[in-house]
Design a protein around this motif. Sequence first.
Motif, mmCIF file in Angstrom:
data_model
loop_
_atom_site.group_PDB
_atom_site.id
_atom_site.type_symbol
_atom_site.label_atom_id
_atom_site.label_comp_id
_atom_site.label_asym_id
_atom_site.label_seq_id
_atom_site.Cartn_x
_atom_site.Cartn_y
_atom_site.Cartn_z
ATOM 1 N N CYS A 14 49.757 47.196 45.586
ATOM 2 C CA CYS A 14 50.059 47.723 47.342
ATOM 3 C C CYS A 14 48.630 47.168 47.780
ATOM 4 O O CYS A 14 48.855 46.689 49.566
ATOM 5 N N GLY A 15 47.742 46.562 47.595
ATOM 6 C CA GLY A 15 46.510 45.872 48.015
ATOM 7 C C GLY A 15 47.581 44.652 48.886
ATOM 8 O O GLY A 15 46.987 44.394 50.058
ATOM 9 N N SER A 16 48.359 44.142 48.047
ATOM 10 C CA SER A 16 49.026 43.030 48.976
ATOM 11 C C SER A 16 49.437 43.415 50.154
ATOM 12 O O SER A 16 50.030 43.094 51.412
ATOM 13 N N ALA A 17 50.564 44.414 50.085
ATOM 14 C CA ALA A 17 51.067 44.885 50.649
ATOM 15 C C ALA A 17 50.563 45.249 51.727
ATOM 16 O O ALA A 17 50.485 45.189 53.019
ATOM 17 N N VAL A 18 48.997 45.898 52.196
ATOM 18 C CA VAL A 18 48.292 46.428 53.091
ATOM 19 C C VAL A 18 47.855 45.223 53.389
ATOM 20 O O VAL A 18 47.634 45.420 54.973
ATOM 21 N N ALA A 19 47.385 44.338 52.311
ATOM 22 C CA ALA A 19 46.767 42.851 53.549
ATOM 23 C C ALA A 19 48.146 42.235 54.160
ATOM 24 O O ALA A 19 47.442 42.208 55.503
ATOM 25 N N ALA A 20 48.926 42.251 54.048
ATOM 26 C CA ALA A 20 49.678 41.795 54.346
ATOM 27 C C ALA A 20 50.375 42.483 55.936
ATOM 28 O O ALA A 20 50.980 42.007 56.828
ATOM 29 N N GLY A 21 50.531 43.879 56.370
ATOM 30 C CA GLY A 21 50.140 44.167 57.170
ATOM 31 C C GLY A 21 49.032 44.474 57.987
ATOM 32 O O GLY A 21 49.266 44.196 59.322
ATOM 33 N N LEU A 22 47.991 44.598 57.359
ATOM 34 C CA LEU A 22 47.131 44.250 58.129
ATOM 35 C C LEU A 22 46.958 42.410 59.188
ATOM 36 O O LEU A 22 46.811 42.147 60.542
ATOM 37 N N THR A 23 47.585 41.969 57.726
ATOM 38 C CA THR A 23 47.880 39.702 58.493
ATOM 39 C C THR A 23 48.489 40.611 59.811
ATOM 40 O O THR A 23 47.966 39.196 60.962
ATOM 41 N N LEU A 24 48.958 41.103 59.479
ATOM 42 C CA LEU A 24 50.930 40.782 61.077
ATOM 43 C C LEU A 24 50.154 41.653 62.402
ATOM 44 O O LEU A 24 50.601 41.259 62.898
ATOM 45 N N SER A 25 49.442 42.712 62.121
ATOM 46 C CA SER A 25 48.761 43.072 62.523
ATOM 47 C C SER A 25 47.634 42.897 63.701
ATOM 48 O O SER A 25 46.940 42.637 64.916
ATOM 49 N N GLY A 26 47.287 40.757 63.201
ATOM 50 C CA GLY A 26 45.760 40.566 63.356
ATOM 51 C C GLY A 26 44.994 40.896 63.113
ATOM 52 O O GLY A 26 44.211 40.436 64.578
ATOM 53 N N THR A 27 45.134 41.381 61.750
ATOM 54 C CA THR A 27 43.636 41.547 61.621
ATOM 55 C C THR A 27 43.111 41.092 59.759
ATOM 56 O O THR A 27 43.103 41.919 59.040
ATOM 57 N N PRO A 28 42.879 39.848 60.521
ATOM 58 C CA PRO A 28 43.002 38.653 58.964
ATOM 59 C C PRO A 28 41.734 39.318 57.574
ATOM 60 O O PRO A 28 41.620 38.886 56.542
ATOM 61 N N GLY A 29 40.621 39.526 58.721
ATOM 62 C CA GLY A 29 39.719 39.670 58.187
ATOM 63 C C GLY A 29 39.566 41.240 57.129
ATOM 64 O O GLY A 29 39.197 41.149 56.023
ATOM 65 N N ALA A 30 40.025 42.236 57.886
ATOM 66 C CA ALA A 30 39.804 43.256 57.268
ATOM 67 C C ALA A 30 40.953 43.306 55.916
ATOM 68 O O ALA A 30 41.129 43.994 55.117
ATOM 69 N N ALA A 31 42.289 42.025 56.435
ATOM 70 C CA ALA A 31 43.426 42.287 55.396
ATOM 71 C C ALA A 31 42.495 41.707 53.949
ATOM 72 O O ALA A 31 43.010 41.977 52.905
ATOM 73 N N ALA A 32 41.730 40.537 54.076
ATOM 74 C CA ALA A 32 40.659 39.958 52.897
ATOM 75 C C ALA A 32 40.025 40.584 52.205
ATOM 76 O O ALA A 32 40.089 40.477 51.115
ATOM 77 N N ALA A 33 39.583 41.982 53.269
ATOM 78 C CA ALA A 33 38.460 42.725 52.681
ATOM 79 C C ALA A 33 39.073 43.640 52.091
ATOM 80 O O ALA A 33 39.356 43.908 50.509
ATOM 81 N N ASN A 34 40.834 44.030 52.294
ATOM 82 C CA ASN A 34 40.942 44.884 51.126
ATOM 83 C C ASN A 34 41.756 44.614 50.378
ATOM 84 O O ASN A 34 41.760 45.224 49.571
ATOM 85 N N LEU A 35 42.406 43.342 50.537
ATOM 86 C CA LEU A 35 43.006 42.370 48.814
ATOM 87 C C LEU A 35 41.884 42.709 47.761
ATOM 88 O O LEU A 35 42.457 42.682 46.724
ATOM 89 N N LEU A 36 40.811 42.452 48.507
ATOM 90 C CA LEU A 36 39.478 42.196 47.409
ATOM 91 C C LEU A 36 39.333 43.487 46.441
ATOM 92 O O LEU A 36 38.855 43.512 45.919
ATOM 93 N N VAL A 37 38.999 44.483 47.326
ATOM 94 C CA VAL A 37 39.022 45.599 47.325
ATOM 95 C C VAL A 37 40.237 45.770 46.006
ATOM 96 O O VAL A 37 39.712 46.846 45.237
ATOM 97 N N PHE A 38 41.010 45.774 46.382
ATOM 98 C CA PHE A 38 42.032 45.984 45.402
ATOM 99 C C PHE A 38 42.366 45.669 44.757
ATOM 100 O O PHE A 38 42.953 46.066 42.828
ATOM 101 N N VAL A 39 41.491 44.036 44.422
ATOM 102 C CA VAL A 39 42.370 43.243 43.138
ATOM 103 C C VAL A 39 41.089 43.839 42.273
ATOM 104 O O VAL A 39 40.831 43.819 40.830
ATOM 105 N N LEU A 40 39.597 44.078 43.305
ATOM 106 C CA LEU A 40 37.967 44.777 42.242
ATOM 107 C C LEU A 40 38.649 45.655 41.412
ATOM 108 O O LEU A 40 38.174 45.877 40.144
ATOM 109 N N LEU A 41 39.577 46.850 42.024
ATOM 110 C CA LEU A 41 39.750 47.748 41.440
ATOM 111 C C LEU A 41 41.126 47.610 40.248
ATOM 112 O O LEU A 41 40.595 48.393 39.330
#
Length: 156
Positions: A14-41
């Motif tokens: 789920c974190g990867s899917a959300v991060a991919a969507g954020l990356t495609l929308s042009g916010t790679p920083g938010a994508a990385a932060a989001n993925l980090l949160v999901f990996v920690l969870l």
Amino acid sequence: MTRAWISPILLVLCGSAVAAGLTLSGTPGAAAANLLVFVLLAGVNSPLIFPRSVGTLEAQRRSAVDGRPVVFWRPGCTYCVRLRMRLGGSAQQAYWVNIWRDPAGAAAVRAANDGNETVPTVIVTGRPHTNPEPAWVREQLSRSTSSGRSRGQKTS
């Protein structure tokens, strides 16, 4: 793959899917932060944060010798994660039994909890305690290690 890993894997996917969507929308920083949160969870919900599990019979045998608590747990249980985190390094002193890997452990928990697999269930001197306060478990651990030390000193 065992069911212990289903929740962590789903969190990472789920974190990867959300991060991919954020990356495609042009916010790679938010994508990385989001993925980090999901990996920690996923890490917190994985069996990796718990000490190595032993079988019920081995845990009971060891506990009878040194008086240390036996903690019955299962992956994905928020109360088990809470207990593990609040115990910190002293968690290594208890004997941890994963009830999803040990049918005898699941049976012991059901016997202690009116047929329910309620975890964490902590057995201290043969008495079950369901979802005890971490401070109480820490106290039991310190008692068992201090009495173990005094027993060791008497035999020296």
